[in-house]
Design a protein around this motif. Structure first.
Motif, PDB file in Angstrom:
ATOM      1  N   ASP A   4       6.354   7.647   0.348  1.00  0.00           N
ATOM      2  CA  ASP A   4       6.369   7.088   1.700  1.00  0.00           C
ATOM      3  C   ASP A   4       7.739   6.504   2.014  1.00  0.00           C
ATOM      4  OD1 ASP A   4       3.721   7.781   2.076  1.00  0.00           O
ATOM      5  OD2 ASP A   4       2.949   5.788   1.602  1.00  0.00           O
ATOM      6  N   PRO A   5       8.151   6.565   3.274  1.00  0.00           N
ATOM      7  CA  PRO A   5       9.456   5.997   3.641  1.00  0.00           C
ATOM      8  C   PRO A   5       9.434   4.467   3.600  1.00  0.00           C
ATOM      9  CG  PRO A   5       8.290   6.740   5.601  1.00  0.00           C
ATOM     10  CD  PRO A   5       7.457   7.158   4.423  1.00  0.00           C
ATOM     11  N   GLN A   6      10.612   3.878   3.592  1.00  0.00           N
ATOM     12  CA  GLN A   6      10.745   2.425   3.637  1.00  0.00           C
ATOM     13  C   GLN A   6      10.315   1.909   5.007  1.00  0.00           C
ATOM     14  OE1 GLN A   6      11.816   0.068   1.461  1.00  0.00           O
ATOM     15  NE2 GLN A   6      12.150   1.502  -0.189  1.00  0.00           N
ATOM     16  N   HIS A   7       9.947   0.656   5.064  1.00  0.00           N
ATOM     17  CA  HIS A   7       9.678   0.008   6.350  1.00  0.00           C
ATOM     18  C   HIS A   7      11.023  -0.412   6.935  1.00  0.00           C
ATOM     19  CE1 HIS A   7       8.266  -3.028   9.216  1.00  0.00           C
ATOM     20  NE2 HIS A   7       7.091  -2.408   9.152  1.00  0.00           N
ATOM     21  N   TYR A   8      11.187  -0.247   8.223  1.00  0.00           N
ATOM     22  CA  TYR A   8      12.487  -0.546   8.853  1.00  0.00           C
ATOM     23  C   TYR A   8      12.923  -1.989   8.643  1.00  0.00           C
ATOM     24  CZ  TYR A   8      10.077  -2.869  12.737  1.00  0.00           C
ATOM     25  OH  TYR A   8       9.320  -3.731  13.486  1.00  0.00           O
ATOM     26  N   PHE A   9      11.979  -2.934   8.669  1.00  0.00           N
ATOM     27  CA  PHE A   9      12.388  -4.324   8.529  1.00  0.00           C
ATOM     28  C   PHE A   9      12.818  -4.639   7.097  1.00  0.00           C
ATOM     29  CE2 PHE A   9      11.814  -8.932   8.089  1.00  0.00           C
ATOM     30  CZ  PHE A   9      12.722  -9.333   9.056  1.00  0.00           C
ATOM     31  N   THR A  10      12.235  -3.955   6.133  1.00  0.00           N
ATOM     32  CA  THR A  10      12.669  -4.121   4.749  1.00  0.00           C
ATOM     33  C   THR A  10      14.135  -3.734   4.621  1.00  0.00           C
ATOM     34  OG1 THR A  10      10.434  -3.663   3.947  1.00  0.00           O
ATOM     35  CG2 THR A  10      12.224  -3.429   2.351  1.00  0.00           C
ATOM     36  N   LEU A  11      14.530  -2.641   5.257  1.00  0.00           N
ATOM     37  CA  LEU A  11      15.935  -2.211   5.236  1.00  0.00           C
ATOM     38  C   LEU A  11      16.839  -3.254   5.891  1.00  0.00           C
ATOM     39  CD1 LEU A  11      15.521   1.567   6.190  1.00  0.00           C
ATOM     40  CD2 LEU A  11      15.872   0.606   3.911  1.00  0.00           C
ATOM     41  N   MET A  12      16.419  -3.779   7.037  1.00  0.00           N
ATOM     42  CA  MET A  12      17.222  -4.780   7.746  1.00  0.00           C
ATOM     43  C   MET A  12      17.365  -6.064   6.928  1.00  0.00           C
ATOM     44  SD  MET A  12      15.911  -4.485  11.671  1.00  0.00           S
ATOM     45  CE  MET A  12      16.078  -2.976  12.597  1.00  0.00           C
ATOM     46  N   LYS A  13      16.287  -6.473   6.323  1.00  0.00           N
ATOM     47  CA  LYS A  13      16.309  -7.722   5.539  1.00  0.00           C
ATOM     48  C   LYS A  13      17.162  -7.549   4.278  1.00  0.00           C
ATOM     49  CE  LYS A  13      13.129 -11.212   3.789  1.00  0.00           C
ATOM     50  NZ  LYS A  13      11.711 -11.554   3.594  1.00  0.00           N
ATOM     51  N   GLN A  14      17.019  -6.423   3.601  1.00  0.00           N
ATOM     52  CA  GLN A  14      17.824  -6.170   2.407  1.00  0.00           C
ATOM     53  C   GLN A  14      19.315  -6.159   2.738  1.00  0.00           C
ATOM     54  OE1 GLN A  14      16.240  -2.410   1.074  1.00  0.00           O
ATOM     55  NE2 GLN A  14      14.660  -3.362  -0.189  1.00  0.00           N
ATOM     56  N   LEU A  15      19.676  -5.488   3.833  1.00  0.00           N
ATOM     57  CA  LEU A  15      21.083  -5.426   4.232  1.00  0.00           C
ATOM     58  C   LEU A  15      21.609  -6.804   4.624  1.00  0.00           C
ATOM     59  CD1 LEU A  15      21.323  -2.101   6.251  1.00  0.00           C
ATOM     60  CD2 LEU A  15      22.310  -2.616   4.020  1.00  0.00           C
ATOM     61  N   THR A  16      20.771  -7.607   5.250  1.00  0.00           N
ATOM     62  CA  THR A  16      21.192  -8.959   5.631  1.00  0.00           C
ATOM     63  C   THR A  16      21.510  -9.787   4.396  1.00  0.00           C
ATOM     64  OG1 THR A  16      19.895  -8.892   7.671  1.00  0.00           O
ATOM     65  CG2 THR A  16      20.488 -11.069   6.829  1.00  0.00           C
ATOM     66  N   LEU A  17      20.619  -9.775   3.428  1.00  0.00           N
ATOM     67  CA  LEU A  17      20.830 -10.570   2.206  1.00  0.00           C
ATOM     68  C   LEU A  17      22.034 -10.056   1.419  1.00  0.00           C
ATOM     69  CD1 LEU A  17      17.116 -11.005   1.104  1.00  0.00           C
ATOM     70  CD2 LEU A  17      18.582 -12.700   2.209  1.00  0.00           C
ATOM     71  N   SER A  61       0.809  -1.221   0.000  1.00  0.00           N
ATOM     72  CA  SER A  61       0.000   0.000   0.000  1.00  0.00           C
ATOM     73  C   SER A  61       0.841   1.270   0.000  1.00  0.00           C
ATOM     74  CB  SER A  61      -0.919  -0.002   1.224  1.00  0.00           C
ATOM     75  OG  SER A  61      -0.151   0.017   2.404  1.00  0.00           O
ATOM     76  N   LYS A  62       2.155   1.125  -0.066  1.00  0.00           N
ATOM     77  CA  LYS A  62       3.084   2.257   0.022  1.00  0.00           C
ATOM     78  C   LYS A  62       3.023   3.117  -1.229  1.00  0.00           C
ATOM     79  CE  LYS A  62       8.118   2.849   0.277  1.00  0.00           C
ATOM     80  NZ  LYS A  62       8.275   3.604  -0.910  1.00  0.00           N
ATOM     81  N   LYS A  63       2.988   4.432  -1.009  1.00  0.00           N
ATOM     82  CA  LYS A  63       3.106   5.375  -2.110  1.00  0.00           C
ATOM     83  C   LYS A  63       4.590   5.644  -2.335  1.00  0.00           C
ATOM     84  CE  LYS A  63      -1.235   7.758  -1.127  1.00  0.00           C
ATOM     85  NZ  LYS A  63      -1.714   7.014   0.025  1.00  0.00           N
ATOM     86  N   GLU A  64       4.933   6.156  -3.480  1.00  0.00           N
ATOM     87  CA  GLU A  64       6.338   6.384  -3.824  1.00  0.00           C
ATOM     88  C   GLU A  64       7.052   7.289  -2.824  1.00  0.00           C
ATOM     89  OE1 GLU A  64       8.871   8.205  -7.509  1.00  0.00           O
ATOM     90  OE2 GLU A  64       7.050   7.103  -7.979  1.00  0.00           O
TER      91      GLU A  64
END
Length: 192
Positions: free
Chosen positions: A140-153, A135-138
């Motif tokens: 809108d900020p990122q979700h914190y867990f998305t950032l954590m998961k992306q950095l982990t991978l 439901s995020k608009k362009e």
């Protein structure tokens, strides 16, 4: 002017440029902490991120987990040195939000949870992040867990541990074969 004098003068000019630039740059200290939020990456924060990464990519019989690749240190470096201030704030606030979610669900902080409880919590938070993304608009900020998961991978699969033990590793590649036989379940190849 002869050739030897010309080379000596060019060397002096270039050498002076290099020495001068080094002296100039040494005044610019590298930031190792998050300036935007005033928060810092303490050893406890790095350990916390190691646990989050290990929960996302746990150690298995086939490969080591994210903690072995020092994923917390990787996240610290990328967030501190590469993220914009708004994303640094989202990330650092996310650490608190993850602990809040842990306290709400299990009445204890994330580091005190069992491996199963950590997994269950992160599955729930991941679902929340995916719903947010849908439901995020362009703007809108990122979700914190998305950032954590992306950095982990990213950090794991580009680390020495991830690329040599979790992926198939060929230090000197052979010829290109576009029809190389691939069996279902084979590990992917590491990019060197």
């Amino acid at each position: 002017m002869n050739r030897r004098d010309a080379i000596a003068r060019v060397g002096l000019i270039l050498g002076g440029t290099v020495v001068g630039s080094q002296a100039f740059l040494s005044g610019c200290a590298k930031k190792s902490e998050v300036a935007a939020t005033g928060s810092t990456f303490t050893p406890e924060t790095v350990s916390f991120l190691d646990e989050v990464g290990e929960t996302i990519l746990p150690t298995s019989a086939a490969s080591p987990g994210a903690k072995e690749s020092k994923i917390g240190e990787f996240m610290k470096t990328i967030v501190s040195d590469c993220y914009e201030e708004k994303d640094q704030k989202i990330f650092m606030d996310g650490i608190g939000k993850l602990n809040e979610a842990s306290n709400k669900k299990f009445s204890k902080d994330f580091m005190s949870l069992s491996a199963t409880e950590k997994h269950d919590l992160l599955v729930e938070v991941d679902k929340e992040a995916k719903d947010y993304l849908a439901s995020k608009k362009e703007e809108d900020p990122q979700h914190y867990f998305t950032l954590m998961k992306q950095l982990t991978l990213w950090g794991y699969f580009t680390s020495e541990v991830g690329s040599t033990k979790a992926l198939r590793f060929l230090p000197v590649p052979g010829r290109y074969d576009g029809a190389y036989p691939y069996k279902k379940g084979d590990r992917a190849w590491a990019a060197t």
